[in-house]
Enzyme design. Structure first.
Site, PDB file in Angstrom:
ATOM      1  N   LYS A 246      58.893  45.702  44.986  1.00  0.00           N
ATOM      2  CA  LYS A 246      58.107  45.852  46.202  1.00  0.00           C
ATOM      3  C   LYS A 246      58.924  46.539  47.294  1.00  0.00           C
ATOM      4  CE  LYS A 246      55.551  41.463  45.674  1.00  0.00           C
ATOM      5  NZ  LYS A 246      54.161  41.929  45.750  1.00  0.00           N
ATOM      6  N   ARG A 320      48.999  36.807  37.359  1.00  0.00           N
ATOM      7  CA  ARG A 320      47.950  36.605  36.355  1.00  0.00           C
ATOM      8  C   ARG A 320      48.540  36.352  34.972  1.00  0.00           C
ATOM      9  NH1 ARG A 320      45.512  42.257  37.910  1.00  0.00           N
ATOM     10  NH2 ARG A 320      46.525  41.508  39.813  1.00  0.00           N
TER      11      ARG A 320
END
Length: 472
Positions: A246, A320
């Protein structure tokens, strides 16, 4: 972290029978209370008190002390633009005990009383912070012990999210889970490190293996009778994004990426403290998504616990993955209801902002109960669809599933569709894409970690699970 159940007087009501000063709630242009003396009326008028939301006027007695207070309750339309209007009084009133002199509807009174308690929350583990010393006498007709449990559960969630990542890794989240369990006589087991591979949790292992802080799956169980409720919470204790690292602007709040785990623990505390007649299971995949030589890579393909293969197209879509293995484990026992909570996608925030988490379910009755619970508890939720035409977006061709479809559209929906693949079509299931953070301070909601959806779920449980929990 500090003991999440330490004594916090500000999260408690004034003792039963305590002497308390009257607190009058007035809407704009409402007449002043008849109980005021002529001098007090003149004083309030001289101060220009007009009932504007959040305004406060302390009224003197004959000796110059405080006899009562007027608090501006604003219009109903103005109150709808926020929550916990009464929390503004808790922040401003001087120390002492106070009682509300107005007849509020019970559901309104409960929310306002809870907001007062939540105004007393401070995350003071690392710096001393001033705490409001005004105490509220619980309004008549309410259950003070129940409201205090709600406040304590919210404080637990906030504490866990607010704790910095150097003090809140997978091991510390494990310890916090065990502290919650010990409080209520629940049992916790954990599958840690390479045992995840041996026990059939390859996606949790893949995401967490690059960190020196061992990944794990935490499994809390409580209750022996009643419907079975399984809560699954994303416990990514810090998310660098992995090899798809990120930028700093996106990494700054990643201590909150375990907000799903923190929220299900707060909700679990509420359920167990209220002794609801159900069987509770909490599953938390606790990992740190780190950068290192052992990190999982883009284009890797892993076989999940359920047997579905997953191609990794972005290592920053790791939440997820860990939830997939945990949901598959939850589904194997066919509980009456599976609820999944995760700080999963920025797309949810683009769609609905920080205050309103979306939830997804195929069950119309469940959706209606959650929407009703959200209104009742002043804990907003909004339903988004499992839009089946988007299923093709999560099918890469080279594997059964793609963890990060290209294109950038419908990110919250495609993530929810991905998770749905790991539960049976016949089971009752809902997924919540929460933010877990309050970006600006509001009454009862300081800037920092936020508990979202837990009280809405709690309020909905009687309708969802049936008469066994109607005494909630």
């Amino acid at each position: 972290m500090t003991d999440p159940f330490r004594n916090r007087p500000a999260l408690r009501f004034a003792p039963d029978g305590a002497e308390a000063l009257p607190l009058y709630l007035l809407e704009p242009d409402a007449p002043l209370p008849a109980a005021l003396t002529p001098a007090q009326r003149a004083f309030a008028q001289a101060q220009g008190f007009a009932g504007a939301l959040g305004s406060l006027c302390l009224l003197p007695d004959a000796q110059g002390g405080i006899a009562a207070a007027l608090f501006g309750y604003g219009t109903a339309a103005r109150r709808r633009r926020g929550r916990y209007a009464l929390a503004g009084a808790a922040a401003k009133l001087p120390a002492g005990n106070w009682r509300i002199v107005v007849d509020l509807l019970p559901e309104v009174a409960e929310v306002e009383a809870l907001g007062w308690l939540l105004e007393g929350y401070r995350f003071d583990d690392y710096a001393a912070l001033a705490v409001p010393e005004a105490r509220l006498v619980c309004p008549e007709g309410l259950d003070p012990a129940r409201i205090e449990v709600l406040a304590e559960g919210e404080a637990l969630t906030r504490d866990l999210i607010n704790t910095p990542p150097n003090d809140m890794g997978p091991e510390e989240l494990d310890a916090a889970t065990r502290a919650v369990a010990a409080r209520h006589g629940a049992e916790v087991t954990a599958v840690v490190g390479d045992d995840l591979l041996a026990r059939g949790y390859p996606l949790i292992h893949a995401v967490g293996r690059a960190s020196p802080r061992a990944p794990r799956l935490l499994d809390l169980r409580w209750g022996e009778a009643g419907p079975e409720l399984t809560l699954v919470g994303k416990g990514v204790c810090f998310d660098t994004g992995g090899l798809d690292i990120k930028p700093p602007s996106s990494m700054g709040l990643m201590k909150k990426d375990m907000g799903g785990a923190a929220t299900v623990l707060g909700l679990a505390h509420m359920i167990m403290a209220l002794k609801l007649p159900l069987r509770l299971r909490v599953l938390i995949p606790a990992v740190e998504n780190a950068v290192g030589g052992a990190a999982f890579r883009p284009q890797d393909i892993y076989t999940s616990r359920k047997g579905l293969t997953v191609e990794i197209n972005n290592t920053d879509a790791e939440g997820r993955l860990v939830l997939a293995d945990a949901l598959a484990a939850a589904d194997e026992e066919s509980p009456d209801l599976i609820l999944c909570m995760a700080t999963l996608t920025g797309a949810a925030r683009v769609a609905l902002g920080p205050d309103v988490p979306p939830f997804f379910t195929d069950d119309e009755a469940l959706a209606g109960a959650l929407a009703s619970g959200a209104r009742q508890a002043a804990d907003p939720l909004w339903r988004l669809p499992f839009w089946e035409p988007y299923e093709a977006m999560i099918e890469p061709g080279i594997a059964d599933l793609d963890n990060a479809p290209s294109g950038g559209m419908a990110g919250s929906i495609t993530a929810a569709l991905f998770l749905r693949r790991f539960v049976t079509e016949t089971g009752r299931f809902a997924h919540f894409d929460i933010y877990g953070w309050q970006p600006t301070a509001q009454p009862g909601r300081p800037k920092g970690g936020a508990c979202q959806g837990a009280r809405a779920i709690l309020a909905a449980l009687p309708e969802i699970l049936g008469p066994e929990v109607l005494d909630l």
